[in-house]
Motif scaffolding. Structure first.
Motif, mmCIF file in Angstrom:
data_model
loop_
_atom_site.group_PDB
_atom_site.id
_atom_site.type_symbol
_atom_site.label_atom_id
_atom_site.label_comp_id
_atom_site.label_asym_id
_atom_site.label_seq_id
_atom_site.Cartn_x
_atom_site.Cartn_y
_atom_site.Cartn_z
ATOM 1 N N VAL A 225 58.116 -59.268 50.941
ATOM 2 C CA VAL A 225 58.001 -60.522 51.692
ATOM 3 C C VAL A 225 56.937 -60.410 52.776
ATOM 4 O O VAL A 225 56.835 -59.390 53.464
ATOM 5 N N GLN A 226 56.168 -61.471 52.916
ATOM 6 C CA GLN A 226 55.322 -61.675 54.090
ATOM 7 C C GLN A 226 55.793 -62.944 54.786
ATOM 8 O O GLN A 226 56.121 -63.931 54.118
ATOM 9 N N GLY A 227 55.816 -62.911 56.110
ATOM 10 C CA GLY A 227 56.239 -64.091 56.856
ATOM 11 C C GLY A 227 57.615 -63.902 57.467
ATOM 12 O O GLY A 227 58.078 -62.780 57.690
ATOM 13 N N ASP A 228 58.283 -65.003 57.731
ATOM 14 C CA ASP A 228 59.565 -65.005 58.422
ATOM 15 C C ASP A 228 60.703 -64.885 57.408
ATOM 16 O O ASP A 228 60.937 -65.788 56.601
ATOM 17 N N LEU A 229 61.415 -63.765 57.470
ATOM 18 C CA LEU A 229 62.522 -63.539 56.532
ATOM 19 C C LEU A 229 63.614 -64.595 56.665
ATOM 20 O O LEU A 229 64.323 -64.886 55.701
ATOM 21 N N ARG B 87 50.538 -50.683 54.947
ATOM 22 C CA ARG B 87 49.113 -50.988 55.179
ATOM 23 C C ARG B 87 48.856 -52.493 55.154
ATOM 24 O O ARG B 87 47.975 -52.986 55.859
ATOM 25 N N ASN B 88 49.609 -53.223 54.356
ATOM 26 C CA ASN B 88 49.318 -54.634 54.124
ATOM 27 C C ASN B 88 50.284 -55.586 54.824
ATOM 28 O O ASN B 88 50.249 -56.795 54.571
ATOM 29 N N GLY B 89 51.119 -55.080 55.700
ATOM 30 C CA GLY B 89 52.018 -55.949 56.452
ATOM 31 C C GLY B 89 53.060 -56.630 55.590
ATOM 32 O O GLY B 89 53.418 -57.795 55.826
ATOM 33 N N ILE B 90 53.560 -55.907 54.588
ATOM 34 C CA ILE B 90 54.563 -56.451 53.672
ATOM 35 C C ILE B 90 55.919 -55.822 53.999
ATOM 36 O O ILE B 90 56.020 -54.604 54.187
ATOM 37 N N ARG B 91 56.938 -56.656 54.068
ATOM 38 C CA ARG B 91 58.293 -56.173 54.333
ATOM 39 C C ARG B 91 59.051 -56.083 53.010
ATOM 40 O O ARG B 91 59.128 -57.062 52.264
ATOM 41 N N ALA B 92 59.583 -54.912 52.701
ATOM 42 C CA ALA B 92 60.398 -54.731 51.506
ATOM 43 C C ALA B 92 61.866 -54.767 51.917
ATOM 44 O O ALA B 92 62.277 -54.046 52.822
ATOM 45 N N ILE B 93 62.642 -55.626 51.259
ATOM 46 C CA ILE B 93 64.077 -55.691 51.547
ATOM 47 C C ILE B 93 64.853 -55.491 50.252
ATOM 48 O O ILE B 93 64.430 -55.919 49.175
ATOM 49 N N ALA B 94 65.988 -54.824 50.378
ATOM 50 C CA ALA B 94 66.835 -54.538 49.226
ATOM 51 C C ALA B 94 68.038 -55.467 49.230
ATOM 52 O O ALA B 94 68.424 -56.015 50.269
ATOM 53 N N SER B 95 68.656 -55.631 48.071
ATOM 54 C CA SER B 95 69.803 -56.535 47.952
ATOM 55 C C SER B 95 70.989 -56.065 48.780
ATOM 56 O O SER B 95 71.907 -56.842 49.041
ATOM 57 N N THR B 96 70.979 -54.802 49.201
ATOM 58 C CA THR B 96 72.052 -54.282 50.046
ATOM 59 C C THR B 96 71.735 -54.395 51.530
ATOM 60 O O THR B 96 72.554 -54.014 52.364
ATOM 61 N N ASP B 97 70.563 -54.921 51.876
ATOM 62 C CA ASP B 97 70.192 -55.121 53.281
ATOM 63 C C ASP B 97 70.785 -56.434 53.801
ATOM 64 O O ASP B 97 70.910 -57.403 53.048
#
Length: 366
Positions: free
Chosen positions: A101-105, A72-82
Motif C-alpha cells: 500500500v501507498q497512501g493512507d491505510l 526504498r519506494n515508500g511502500i507499506r506491506a501489511i499482512a492479514s494478521t496485522d
C-alpha cells in the motif's frame, strides 16, 4: 508485518488459497515457519514437497529483497494478521495475505463502496457516476470510493470522489509504485495527496501474465460493503467484480440504461436477472446498504441547506399544503399573485429545490 509474512507468499507451491489454509491451521506466518515438515503435512495436509520448501525457508531470500524494495519506494506491506488489515477484505475466503500500500491505510478500512464499469464509458455513464458519488459524499461521513483506476468508469469514479472531497482507493493489477495505465499517474498522485491510497497484492518480483486483472477484481469487491456497476456490456471485468461481490454476500447494485445501448447491456441484464438492485439516486444506495438506518444523527451528514428565497417565493411556498400536490391555478388564487408572477416564482422555487413539478401542472413541496 514480519518477514515471514512476505516469505509465506513467496514460497514455491503456496498460492493465495494455500496461504489462507495454512493461516487457518497455524494462526500466523511465524508459527507456520516454526512447524516441522511432519506437522505441516499432518495438520495442514500440504504436500511433502511444499512442506520441505517451507521448512527450508525457500521464500526468505526473495522476501528480504522485497522488504528492501518496499523501504526504498515508500511502500507499506501489511499482512492479514496485522490490525491495520481491512476487516471486510479479511472476511473473504480468498483474501490476499499480503497487501502492498501507498497512501493512507485508514482509507482501506473506511465505509467503502466499489464503483466499477466499462472502459468505454458514455457521457451518460460518467454523468451518473458523478451524480451518485457526489450525492453519497454529501450524506455519508467516512465514505471511500474503491475502483481499479482503469479507463472509463473506474477513473471517472476516482475523479468524482476527488471532486467531492472524499478519499478514494485504487486496487492495481501491477506492483507499486508503478501505475497502470500510466495515463492515470496524475490522478493517482492526486488520490495520495488527498487521503486516498493505492493497493496491490503483487510484489515487485511478480511476473505479469495478463491474468492479474481478474484476481484484482476480487480485492475491489472484498474491500467494499457494496458494488455499484454503472455501465457494462454483456461481458467484462466489472461483471466479474459484481460476481465476486455477490459471492461474498455483498450488495450488488446497477444503474440501468437504454435497452438498445451496448454499454448498458450488462447492467440491464444484472437487474433483469435479479442479480443486482436497480439504483437511480444516492438514496437508493443508502437504502440498499442500510447506511440510512442508524439512530445516531451523526450516521449521516446533513443535507446542504436550501438556498435563500425571496419574500414573494416564501409567500407562495406558504400557500402549499404540507404533503398534497396543488395546481398552479390554485396557488394563483390562494396567493393573490397574477398567473405570470406565479409561474416565475414556481420556477425559482423549483430551482431552489423547495418544490417539485408533477404531471398536470401540479406542484408539491420537496
Amino acid at each position: 508485518m514480519a518477514l515471514e509474512d512476505i516469505a509465506l507468499t513467496m514460497t514455491p507451491g503456496i498460492g493465495v488459497k494455500g496461504a489462507v489454509h495454512l493461516l487457518e491451521c497455524f494462526a500466523d506466518a511465524r508459527t507456520i515457519f516454526a512447524a516441522t515438515g511432519e506437522e505441516l503435512v499432518r495438520r495442514a495436509g500440504v504436500r511433502p514437497d511444499i512442506a520441505r520448501n517451507i521448512v527450508q525457508r525457500k521464500g526468505f531470500a526473495a522476501a528480504e529483497r522485497e522488504a528492501a524494495y518496499c523501504e526504498r519506494n515508500g511502500i507499506r506491506a501489511i499482512a492479514s494478521t496485522d490490525p491495520e488489515y481491512p476487516a471486510l477484505l479479511r472476511e473473504t475466503p480468498d483474501y490476499p495475505h499480503d497487501l502492498y500500500v501507498q497512501g493512507d491505510l485508514r482509507a482501506l478500512g473506511a465505509r467503502c463502496l466499489a464503483v466499477v464499469g466499462t472502459r468505454e464509458a458514455t457521457s451518460y455513464g460518467v454523468d451518473m457516476c458523478n451524480r451518485l458519488v457526489e450525492g453519497l459524499a454529501r450524506r455519508v461521513p467516512g465514505l471511500c470510493i474503491v475502483s481499479g483506476l482503469a479507463f472509463g468508469i473506474d477513473v471517472a469514479a476516482h475523479r468524482a470522489a476527488l471532486d467531492a472531497g472524499i478519499p478514494t482507493v485504487a486496487v492495481l493489477a501491477n506492483s507499486l509504485p508503478g501505475v497502470t495505465p500510466v495515463q492515470h499517474t496524475r490522478v493517482a498522485h492526486d488520490m495520495l495527496a488527498r487521503g486516498g491510497a493505492l493497493a496491490t497484492e503483487l510484489p515487485s518480483q511478480a511476473r505479469q501474465k495478463g491474468t492479474f486483472y481478474v484476481a484484482r477484481n476480487r480485492i475491489i469487491a472484498g474491500l467494499a460493503a457494496g458494488c455499484l456497476v454503472v455501465e457494462s456490456p454483456d461481458s467484462g471485468g466489472s461483471l466479474l467484480t459484481a460476481h465476486c461481490a455477490d459471492s461474498y454476500n455483498r450488495s450488488v447494485m446497477a444503474v440501468p440504461g437504454r435497452a438498445t445501448d451496448r454499454a448498458s447491456a450488462g447492467t440491464n441484464h444484472l437487474i433483469r436477472n435479479r442479480k443486482a438492485q436497480l439504483v437511480l439516486t444516492a438514496d437508493d444506495i443508502l437504502r440498499e446498504l442500510m447506511w440510512d438506518l442508524g439512530a445516531d444523527p451523526a450516521t449521516l451528514a446533513p443535507e446542504a441547506p436550501t438556498p435563500d428565497l425571496t419574500p414573494e417565493e416564501r409567500t407562495l411556498l406558504g400557500c402549499f399544503p404540507e404533503a398534497d400536490p396543488v395546481s398552479a391555478e390554485r396557488l394563483t388564487e390562494t396567493s393573490g399573485f397574477d398567473p405570470g408572477l406565479t409561474a416565475t416564482l414556481l420556477v425559482g422555487l423549483e430551482l431552489a429545490g423547495a418544490v417539485r413539478q408533477l404531471p398536470g401542472n401540479r406542484y408539491i413541496k420537496a
